[in-house]
Design a protein around this motif. Structure first.
Motif, PDB file in Angstrom:
ATOM      1  N   VAL A  71      35.621  34.902  41.393  1.00 23.99           N
ATOM      2  CA  VAL A  71      34.724  34.106  42.244  1.00 23.99           C
ATOM      3  C   VAL A  71      35.289  34.035  43.662  1.00 23.99           C
ATOM      4  O   VAL A  71      34.574  34.250  44.652  1.00 23.99           O
ATOM      5  CB  VAL A  71      34.534  32.683  41.663  1.00 23.99           C
ATOM      6  N   GLU A  72      36.583  33.778  43.738  1.00 23.03           N
ATOM      7  CA  GLU A  72      37.214  33.664  45.060  1.00 23.03           C
ATOM      8  C   GLU A  72      37.265  35.003  45.783  1.00 23.03           C
ATOM      9  O   GLU A  72      37.024  35.080  46.990  1.00 23.03           O
ATOM     10  CB  GLU A  72      38.610  33.049  44.911  1.00 23.03           C
ATOM     11  N   GLU A  73      37.559  36.052  45.033  1.00 19.30           N
ATOM     12  CA  GLU A  73      37.588  37.383  45.673  1.00 19.30           C
ATOM     13  C   GLU A  73      36.200  37.772  46.170  1.00 19.30           C
ATOM     14  O   GLU A  73      36.045  38.337  47.258  1.00 19.30           O
ATOM     15  CB  GLU A  73      38.119  38.439  44.697  1.00 19.30           C
ATOM     16  N   MET A  74      35.209  37.451  45.366  1.00 16.26           N
ATOM     17  CA  MET A  74      33.840  37.771  45.757  1.00 16.26           C
ATOM     18  C   MET A  74      33.442  36.985  46.998  1.00 16.26           C
ATOM     19  O   MET A  74      32.786  37.520  47.901  1.00 16.26           O
ATOM     20  CB  MET A  74      32.899  37.454  44.587  1.00 16.26           C
ATOM     21  N   ARG A  75      33.881  35.749  47.048  1.00 16.83           N
ATOM     22  CA  ARG A  75      33.579  34.896  48.205  1.00 16.83           C
ATOM     23  C   ARG A  75      34.136  35.511  49.483  1.00 16.83           C
ATOM     24  O   ARG A  75      33.468  35.545  50.522  1.00 16.83           O
ATOM     25  CB  ARG A  75      34.192  33.518  47.947  1.00 16.83           C
ATOM     26  N   SER A  76      35.344  36.040  49.407  1.00 13.55           N
ATOM     27  CA  SER A  76      35.918  36.628  50.617  1.00 13.55           C
ATOM     28  C   SER A  76      35.258  37.971  50.940  1.00 13.55           C
ATOM     29  O   SER A  76      35.179  38.368  52.100  1.00 13.55           O
ATOM     30  CB  SER A  76      37.436  36.765  50.474  1.00 13.55           C
ATOM     31  N   ARG A  77      34.756  38.671  49.919  1.00  5.91           N
ATOM     32  CA  ARG A  77      34.077  39.947  50.165  1.00  5.91           C
ATOM     33  C   ARG A  77      32.728  39.764  50.866  1.00  5.91           C
ATOM     34  O   ARG A  77      32.386  40.524  51.761  1.00  5.91           O
ATOM     35  CB  ARG A  77      33.830  40.705  48.852  1.00  5.91           C
TER      36      ARG A  77
END
Lengths: 561, 561
Positions: free
Chosen positions: A437-443
């Motif tokens: 979720v966090e990685e996707m948010r930064s992407r």
């Protein structure tokens, strides 16, 4: 937060939940609101009002209009994650002709063979309006024998068949058989889940599964898609609950595995092949299923946690302390809550507005109201003292419990109101579950909003990426990254929704090539002409590859011997 | 019995059981005494002291001594039900030669290839001394890669292989991995069940299965035989608990299905094929399994009922009233009790001697000692008032609880002391379950004594017919009647013990011919040379029948296309 203050704050929200009423109340939400989240896997079970004893439709795929399958299968909207593969019609399938229609009428009668374009069109469209099939004939068999005759014929003619259920009502003739001493329900595949639930609840038992679509989905479809749902954490997978099946194979063979035994170690347990194979290995016509005793006391708590590690620790503590009464452990991040508050009518945050990052819904189900509540309260106080829980409430009445569940189950509904939603249903080991979720948010950055929620107790994350409109640029940020990341964690790219058409070509992200090859071999063994649910579940490349020379040699050699 | 009197009588026996201690105490019985009953299915896992990382042995079947398989496989004693089928050696298998032995040594080293006749003889004999294999070589692989190489070689040479586990210790290198947040254990197949139990219990969890042979059986063997055991009623079948497997196929392919996910709907769930297939489809090398939280409070009650219908009603009432804490519901008829009192040392009947016909052992397991006991007491009082229970006691300490379990688990041990025992392990719908015992009693008359006992909560009857010596006349009274009767009730002729060699030819009593045909097709798909566990599980007639012309035609046609 100091020990006394924490206890006091929690205590302020505590209140009793009436025994006996809550279970029924809980049943309401999925029916009213939960469909958007949980009905996703029931892709073939939504539209229409057709009635059929067996409750599934047999769509014979045709090519009469000379439209290419590419056109017919094309994605209607680029919603809900990746575009479906554009499917080329396989020329090995025959084209439906008037002799075929006459034959089906001779088996099913005029009323069992639907050619009316409007009715067929309804059956061709999935409930989200995302996929459109190209079938031109709708068959409504009423018995196992009719299913068998249809498949036998279609197999010999190489006519492709799409098994479908879910949108037909339970008819009077299809009365389930219930064995109260053994707690075992035997019924036909066309029974609607909610009707079965009511039926066994009157006898003091419950169905081992419950999901948003229960008012329309058929038990046959639940089995074929290995539906998960809300009771999974407590009663486990259908592989554990289903005792027996009757299945019609592609060549019309009726495979009777309809035992009602809890224990049976005689040979290979074949029924498991059909649980979750999405109708591609055979059509489920009858089911025997174990039903747990109905428990009268339900309590629901709504909690907040400051960080994800606290959610994890809370889950572990809940497993240990609540043990046998824990029946749900759902989590949502604050983006979910904010969205739910903004878009869902009549819903309010039971906790004071504050910068909590995570929210957890815990439900217990047991046989003793006062004991269960005391236990839950003690657990929550201890969790606050340990710093795992920042704040929390226990529902004091059905209305509060409804509100708690409405928040969790309304997230999917609220998401859609933003505009475009890219939806993913992932299984990931709990400790890594929020990383994506966090990685996707930064992407995606400013391009969209990322929500993480789901059945934390089952390691099942629903990942939604929201945007005002669909764009290829956004999709490129999400895929194939989301699949590759999940694959790296040895997770599943489809926890409870199946593969269908959308993810058939993506199976290698979750399964080894040896496993996919074996699946293809089993598909070829059971459905050598590949007439059942074409283009779905498995990649076309492994199904239609040329057989290896060794295989042919083997068969010839056997003949010589 | 009047309402007051009943309550008074029951109350007289009631007493607390110390929290925390009982679970451990319960663990003692199976280890010490329970093996005879529950280890039956672990036919390949008993003898010897060999150590192997993977804990299974690969016996390459040979024909060096020119002894016929008929001689080698012949039944040593006509004990424990029917004689095994006399197996003709299949000439399609190769004969082991010195090149083969050299090859195995090149893979496994000298120490991994056992030719010593005494050591091989131990591995060739089952634990009851009933069956003797004809293998002349014992291989001790230490890794999945070694297993893969052995099978690949044996498959190409058509050397038959008997997978074996269970009698090797856990070695230091084989440390399981435990994920506490998700409650998932991942380990190698050679781990001893009891060691795994201790390992997870230290972390606050338990294994979902427990059985008499736990001190020696391997988890790989448990999976391969789909072991049932004492926790079945509470935690269900291994099909529900096992999350992932690594399996080596007959051709040496390593099939990686070792996911640790609770939910995964990507393609067919292949692992179920290997659970309970008795090593005939592949060799299990690694396992991921879900472990429930360990609950600290156990209570055990020992009750008598006047008739079988009361036992049934009591089971139904227990499911409803005890709900989530019910963890065992075992029954015994009075013949069992009389036998146990006569032959088991240090065991006494906790109830006053009287003409009760049936006895029931109920166990609860939960997280709160005082609450659980109060609940059990209330349930028993109500059951006495309703006339379901004639008399009863709740264990007041570990010693009493031990005595109750010792009676139930010692029946098998006591049976053997009479002389000859014909043993059957049947699954029958509960309402019909005792009929077979009574019918058998009238069939054998004065020739023998018939005992009925078992896991009533699972519909699992252990039927023992006792006589002073074995006779063909007695066997003719029992078989095929017992199989035919069970088949008529749609029961299973092997609830938890598997088919093995003894019942391979009897599978048709429990499975339809279409199902057996499909099993044979799957066997041929996965093990075309039939090298794995030869002569077992499936009838030789379906495995070695000539392929149908249509199949050959299909393969040739595919080649032309």
């Amino acid at each position: 937060m100091a020990r006394r203050a924490a206890a006091g704050l929690l205590r302020r929200h505590l209140g009793p939940l009436a025994a006996g009423e809550t279970l029924q109340a809980r049943g309401m939400y999925p029916k009213q609101y939960g469909a958007a989240n949980h009905a996703f896997s029931r892709f073939y079970s939504i539209q229409g009002q057709q009635r059929s004893l067996y409750g599934f439709r047999t769509n014979v795929e045709t090519d009469d209009t000379q439209q290419s399958a590419r056109m017919n299968f094309e994605v209607q909207k680029r919603s809900f994650s990746s575009a479906a593969a554009h499917v080329q019609r396989n020329p090995a399938y025959s084209v439906l002709n008037s002799d075929d229609v006459s034959y089906f009428k001779s088996i099913l009668g005029e009323s069992g063979v639907v050619q009316d374009q409007d009715r067929v069109a309804v059956a061709n469209m999935d409930w989200m309006g995302k996929y459109k099939g190209s079938s031109q004939l709708l068959l409504l068999p009423k018995s196992t024998a009719e299913v068998s005759k249809i498949l036998s014929y279609c197999n010999s003619r190489r006519l492709a068949v799409v098994p479908q259920g879910g949108n037909t009502g339970l008819v009077g003739g299809s009365v389930p058989v219930y064995d109260e001493v053994n707690g075992i329900l035997t019924c036909e595949a066309g029974c609607v889940l909610e009707n079965l639930s009511s039926y066994v609840e009157n006898k003091g038992f419950i169905m081992p599964l419950d999901l948003g679509a229960k008012g329309s989905c058929h038990i046959g479809g639940n089995i074929s898609t290995n539906a998960g749902g809300l009771r999974f954490i407590r009663y486990g997978s259908l592989h554990g609950s289903v005792l027996g099946l009757e299945v019609v194979l592609a060549d019309g063979t009726v495979l009777d595995m309809l035992t009602t035994l809890r224990k049976d170690n005689t040979g290979y347990d074949l029924k498991h092949l059909f649980i979750g194979s999405e109708g591609s290995l055979g059509i489920v016509t009858k089911i025997a299923i174990l039903t747990p005793a109905k428990l009268p006391s339900t309590n629901v708590a709504f909690l907040s946690c400051n960080d994800y590690i606290s959610c994890q620790k809370l889950l572990l503590a809940a497993r240990r302390s609540l043990g046998e009464i824990l029946s749900a452990f759902e989590f949502m991040d604050r983006h979910c809550i904010n969205l739910a508050m903004k878009y869902l009518e009549g819903v309010h945050n039971p906790l004071p507005v504050s910068p909590y990052n995570f929210y957890v819904l815990i439900e217990t189900t047991g046989s003793d109201e006062s004991y269960d509540k005391a236990k839950l309260e003690a657990f929550l106080l201890r969790s606050m003292e340990d710093g795992l829980v920042a704040d929390g409430v226990i529902a004091q009445d059905i209305s509060q419990a409804s509100n708690f569940w409405r928040i969790r189950e309304g997230i999917s509904e609220a998401s859609v109101k933003v505009g475009a939603v890219y939806k993913y249903d992932l299984s990931i080991p709990v400790e890594k579950l929020y990383d994506i979720v966090e990685e996707m948010r930064s992407r995606v950055g400013d391009m969209g909003q990322v929500l993480g929620y789901g059945h934390l107790g089952d390691g099942n994350l629903h990942l939604n990426i929201l945007s005002t409109k669909y764009s290829d640029k956004m999709l490129a940020q999400i895929e194939p990254f989301v699949y590759e990341w999940t694959s790296k964690q040895r997770g599943s790219i489809s926890a409870e929704h199946g593969l269908g058409l959308m993810k058939a070509e993506k199976i290698h992200y979750s399964k080894s090539s040896e496993a996919v090859q074996l699946m293809a071999s089993i598909k070829k063994l059971l459905d050598p002409n590949s007439i059942l649910n074409p283009y779905k579940v498995l990649p076309q490349s492994v199904l239609f590859q040329k057989p290896r020379v060794t295989v042919i040699f083997k068969a010839i050699q056997d003949k010589i011997i």
